[in-house]
Design a protein around this motif. Structure first.
Motif, PDB file in Angstrom:
ATOM      1  N   HIS A 489       0.849  -1.192   0.000  1.00 20.96           N
ATOM      2  CA  HIS A 489       0.000   0.000   0.000  1.00 20.96           C
ATOM      3  C   HIS A 489       0.884   1.241   0.000  1.00 20.96           C
ATOM      4  N   GLY A 490       0.471   2.268  -0.734  1.00 22.51           N
ATOM      5  CA  GLY A 490       1.169   3.538  -0.721  1.00 22.51           C
ATOM      6  C   GLY A 490       0.755   4.365   0.474  1.00 22.51           C
ATOM      7  N   TRP A 491       1.730   4.918   1.190  1.00 21.32           N
ATOM      8  CA  TRP A 491       1.419   5.757   2.348  1.00 21.32           C
ATOM      9  C   TRP A 491       0.630   6.998   1.949  1.00 21.32           C
ATOM     10  N   ALA A 492       0.801   7.480   0.712  1.00 22.43           N
ATOM     11  CA  ALA A 492       0.148   8.719   0.278  1.00 22.43           C
ATOM     12  C   ALA A 492      -1.099   8.445  -0.560  1.00 22.43           C
ATOM     13  N   ASP A 493      -1.695   7.292  -0.405  1.00 24.82           N
ATOM     14  CA  ASP A 493      -2.891   6.913  -1.160  1.00 24.82           C
ATOM     15  C   ASP A 493      -4.091   7.739  -0.691  1.00 24.82           C
ATOM     16  N   PRO A 494      -4.700   8.543  -1.583  1.00 30.23           N
ATOM     17  CA  PRO A 494      -5.868   9.323  -1.171  1.00 30.23           C
ATOM     18  C   PRO A 494      -7.180   8.573  -1.347  1.00 30.23           C
ATOM     19  N   HIS A 495      -7.177   7.503  -2.132  1.00 34.61           N
ATOM     20  CA  HIS A 495      -8.404   6.763  -2.440  1.00 34.61           C
ATOM     21  C   HIS A 495      -8.785   5.770  -1.351  1.00 34.61           C
ATOM     22  N   PRO A 527       6.507   4.839   0.991  1.00 39.97           N
ATOM     23  CA  PRO A 527       6.416   6.279   1.245  1.00 39.97           C
ATOM     24  C   PRO A 527       6.199   7.069  -0.043  1.00 39.97           C
ATOM     25  N   GLY A 528       5.255   8.022  -0.005  1.00 40.08           N
ATOM     26  CA  GLY A 528       5.019   8.908  -1.136  1.00 40.08           C
ATOM     27  C   GLY A 528       4.205   8.323  -2.263  1.00 40.08           C
ATOM     28  N   MET A 529       3.885   7.035  -2.238  1.00 43.40           N
ATOM     29  CA  MET A 529       3.129   6.426  -3.341  1.00 43.40           C
ATOM     30  C   MET A 529       1.653   6.770  -3.221  1.00 43.40           C
ATOM     31  N   TYR A 530       1.029   7.076  -4.362  1.00 48.66           N
ATOM     32  CA  TYR A 530      -0.400   7.340  -4.420  1.00 48.66           C
ATOM     33  C   TYR A 530      -1.169   6.016  -4.539  1.00 48.66           C
ATOM     34  N   HIS A 531      -2.287   6.034  -5.238  1.00 43.15           N
ATOM     35  CA  HIS A 531      -3.140   4.847  -5.312  1.00 43.15           C
ATOM     36  C   HIS A 531      -2.655   3.880  -6.390  1.00 43.15           C
ATOM     37  N   CYS A 532      -2.087   2.766  -5.954  1.00 46.21           N
ATOM     38  CA  CYS A 532      -1.615   1.691  -6.833  1.00 46.21           C
ATOM     39  C   CYS A 532      -0.392   2.075  -7.665  1.00 46.21           C
ATOM     40  N   GLY A 533       0.163   3.256  -7.479  1.00 50.25           N
ATOM     41  CA  GLY A 533       1.334   3.668  -8.232  1.00 50.25           C
ATOM     42  C   GLY A 533       1.465   5.172  -8.222  1.00 50.25           C
ATOM     43  N   GLY A 534       2.487   5.671  -8.904  1.00 51.33           N
ATOM     44  CA  GLY A 534       2.706   7.099  -8.969  1.00 51.33           C
ATOM     45  C   GLY A 534       3.087   7.666  -7.622  1.00 51.33           C
TER      46      GLY A 534
END
Length: 688
Positions: A489-495, A527-534
């Motif tokens: 999981h990305g720590w920065a996931d907003p979804h 760290p810093g990853m959004y939803h599933c990537g990026g």
């Protein structure tokens, strides 16, 4: 479970030779002391070949010659002296080189199996009978030779009644006896064969997997399929399971033998599908990779997104906080918490240790300016971080919200570029609440302001928890099958909040015990990853190769290397992997495309594409806030299994993974509970 570091390597290596030590003691007791000397010489070599196959392979290449010379000596004293010298030399080499764990454990080292060729022509697969799987009306619709990613395949499209569509790609020339099934994102509605979290997987790049996926039993991104009870079941679990059975039947028919190993990889709803397979159908797959899983489907698509949408809506129906304000907020969060991990690098590696108050950048007069937030904006931001609570008990209604450091990813998800623009959170919450969340659907006129954030509403949506949700932590049958599970999981996931995945990881250990769970499950947080990537930090990962090694060679994964700067395309590194269907998000303050559907989508559906904000801010903004990427240098960073993070060692290039070591990660406060805590305890699944 501790990550294997230089400090632990020797201890683990010696412990692994326990049987040999016992045998050695027995020989000593029998008076055959020369065998003890032999063992003392062999032990360090065995340790080195097990744990330090990097530079020590060269160093130990001549050790057998020294050992052979020692054996020719008739004196036990000289044999012991040689063995001691070899041991000292070998141990120094081990400490100097470090164990293989310090390197990329996702290196291209997957087992190479003999290639199996088809035993019948592609079009013969049109005769495979699927009715025993899906019932009357189930059939192979087409079987055609074509290419996929420049690999010659037999592409099979099929239907499983009543209307599950699936597609299976079978290599014509280089099948390696592996099967890989992929999940989809959002509410699905189309067949996606995009693979993610496998950027360096050689078997994938060479096209040696049979690959398959399904649309989950309906077409288009709209949730109106929820009016049909059977289609709800197909979406919840049936479509993925039947696609696995159908694809395996096609494999056996085409190649004349079954697959040797079966894998599943998905993100977002695909992560939910992955966990559903492990929980409901533990025999289907040997290895399962579940990313940013929408496992807590009922809460995720009701309270979570509805709260994010309404918290940022004023009385006139317009947004209060807009995307152009997010860089200001994000910069303040970084200033407060970036250095908590010992390094100022534009990333928050340990969000749970962060304590940021948006009032710290509030405008003195309460009116917004380019350098501070208005009182209304501060209030919205506090609500976003805090999440909804039952007004009577004060208990939280969600596991957790967006984490500190995710602010730039909010653009387009629940923070629009302009006050009157639509947002994803409103669309997905309305679609789910009107069609899927309750036993009986509310009227079509239902709006988000009709949703009450309280315990009574939670109780109304609870009956379908055992249908849609994949939060059952009892994976004993999956473990007994020999299955392996990687969560990420990305720590920065907003979804989807990573707190959901952490909660499942902890629940699994609570139910099964740490020792049993360690044998088959790992969790990686990026760290810093959004939803599933990026995202803003290194986020290109390969989890498929470590999974292959774990299942096929019993090599449990430790550190996984995440990288950046190498582009976002390529096989196994798709930005569409698990992406819910929606418009692409612009940089903060940029123009927003209209809310349009793809051709053939139903009215009101969400168009396909990457999640809003997945690309993050513009490169200029990123370089300003993240100095390590300002030069365009490619970065790499180790990802340690939870509960560890990568901390800069204090020396070496900050852009290289070798300069980092494992450190403790802050864990959630166990005293903080939420109203649906029972969702993460063992339960009996609903079939319909």
């Amino acid at each position: 479970m501790l990550p294997l570091t230089r400090q632990h390597a020797l201890t683990f290596a010696v412990a692994g030779q326990w049987t040999s030590l016992v045998r050695c003691c027995k020989r000593w007791h029998e008076g055959k002391d020369w065998l003890v000397h032999v063992y003392l010489a062999v032990l360090p070599i065995k340790i080195l070949t097990s744990f330090s196959m990097n530079c020590t392979v060269v160093i130990t290449g001549f050790l057998p010659m020294i050992f052979s010379a020692c054996l020719r000596l008739r004196s036990s004293f000289f044999t012991f002296l040689c063995a001691t010298l070899i041991s000292i030399f070998s141990l120094c080499s081990l400490l100097w080189c470090g164990p293989v764990e310090a390197q990329n454990s996702s290196a291209n080292t997957a087992t190479v199996f003999p290639v199996v060729h088809p035993v019948k022509p592609c079009d013969a697969l049109k005769q495979v009978d699927l009715k025993e799987l899906g019932g009357a009306g189930s059939e192979v619709l087409s079987a055609t030779e074509t290419t996929y990613n420049n690999i010659a395949v037999c592409a099979v499209e099929g239907k499983l009644a009543p209307q599950i569509t699936f597609k299976t790609l079978l290599p014509l020339q280089q099948w390696s006896q592996r099967y890989l099934q992929l999940g989809c994102g959002g509410l699905c509605g189309n067949v996606s064969l995009q693979v993610g979290a496998a950027s360096e997987c050689v078997p994938l790049k060479t096209g040696s997997f049979v690959i398959a996926s399904t649309d989950m039993g309906h077409q288009g991104m709209s949730g109106d399929f929820g009016a049909d009870k059977q289609l709800r079941v197909d979406f919840a679990y049936r479509a993925v399971h039947l696609t696995a059975l159908a694809s395996k039947k096609l494999i056996a028919a085409f190649y004349g033998q079954p697959q040797k190993y079966a894998y599943f990889s998905g993100c977002s709803d695909g992560g939910r599908e992955a966990l559903m397979e492990a929980q409901r159908f533990p025999q289907d797959f040997d290895g399962i990779i579940a990313g940013a899983a929408a496992m807590n489907f009922q809460v995720q698509n009701s309270f979570y997104h509805a709260w994010l949408a309404t918290a940022n809506t004023s009385a006139d129906g317009k947004a209060i906080l807009t995307a152009s304000r997010l860089p200001l907020l994000h910069k303040a969060v970084l200033k407060a918490c970036d250095g908590l991990d010992g390094q100022v690098d534009g990333l928050i590696s340990d969000p749970l240790s962060c304590h940021f108050d948006p009032a710290s950048i509030a405008c003195p007069d309460g009116n917004a300016s380019s350098k501070c937030l208005s009182a209304a904006e501060v209030n919205v931001i506090r609500h976003i971080y805090a999440g909804p609570r039952d007004p009577r008990s004060g208990r939280r209604l969600i596991v957790g919200g967006p984490q500190y450091g995710s602010e730039l990813g909010w653009a387009g998800v629940f923070v629009p570029s302009a006050a009157d623009q639509p947002i994803f959170s409103e669309k997905i919450a309305l679609d789910a609440l009107r069609n899927l969340i309750f036993e009986t659907n509310p009227p079509a006129s239902f709006r988000l302001h009709d949703l009450h954030f309280d315990a009574e509403t939670f109780a109304r949506m609870q009956p379908l928890h055992a249908l849609y949700d994949a939060t059952n932590p009892d994976l004993r049958r999956f473990a007994q099958h020999g299955g392996k599970l990687i969560l990420w999981h990305g720590w920065a996931d907003p979804h989807i909040s990573p707190m959901n995945t952490i909660a499942y990881h902890e629940a699994l250990r609570s139910v099964m015990g740490n020792t049993e769970a360690d044998a088959f499950e790992r969790l990686y947080l990026i760290p810093g990853m959004y939803h599933c990537g990026g995202g803003e930090g290194p986020n290109q990962i390969d989890l498929l190769t470590p999974m292959l090694n774990w299942v096929e060679q019993q090599q449990a994964p430790q550190a996984i290397i995440a990288s950046s700067g190498g582009g976002s395309g390529g096989v196994g590194n798709s930005r569409q992997f698990g992406a819910p269907g929606m418009m692409s998000g612009p940089p903060p303050g940029g123009a927003r495309p209209p809310m349009m559907g793809a051709p053939g989508d139903k009215p009101g559906s969400l168009p396909p594409g990457p999640p809003p904000g997945m690309d993050g801010p513009s490169s200029t903004a990123m370089n300003r806030m993240n100095p390590t990427t300002a030069t365009g240098a490619k970065q790499s960073r180790p990802l340690y299994p939870y509960p560890y993070l990568a901390r800069y060692s204090g020396s070496g290039d900050v852009n290289l993974a070798d300069s980092y070591e494992a450190a403790d990660l802050t864990k959630p406060d166990p005293a903080v509970s939420w109203i649906g805590a029972a969702f993460y305890k063992p339960y009996v699944f609903r079939r319909d």
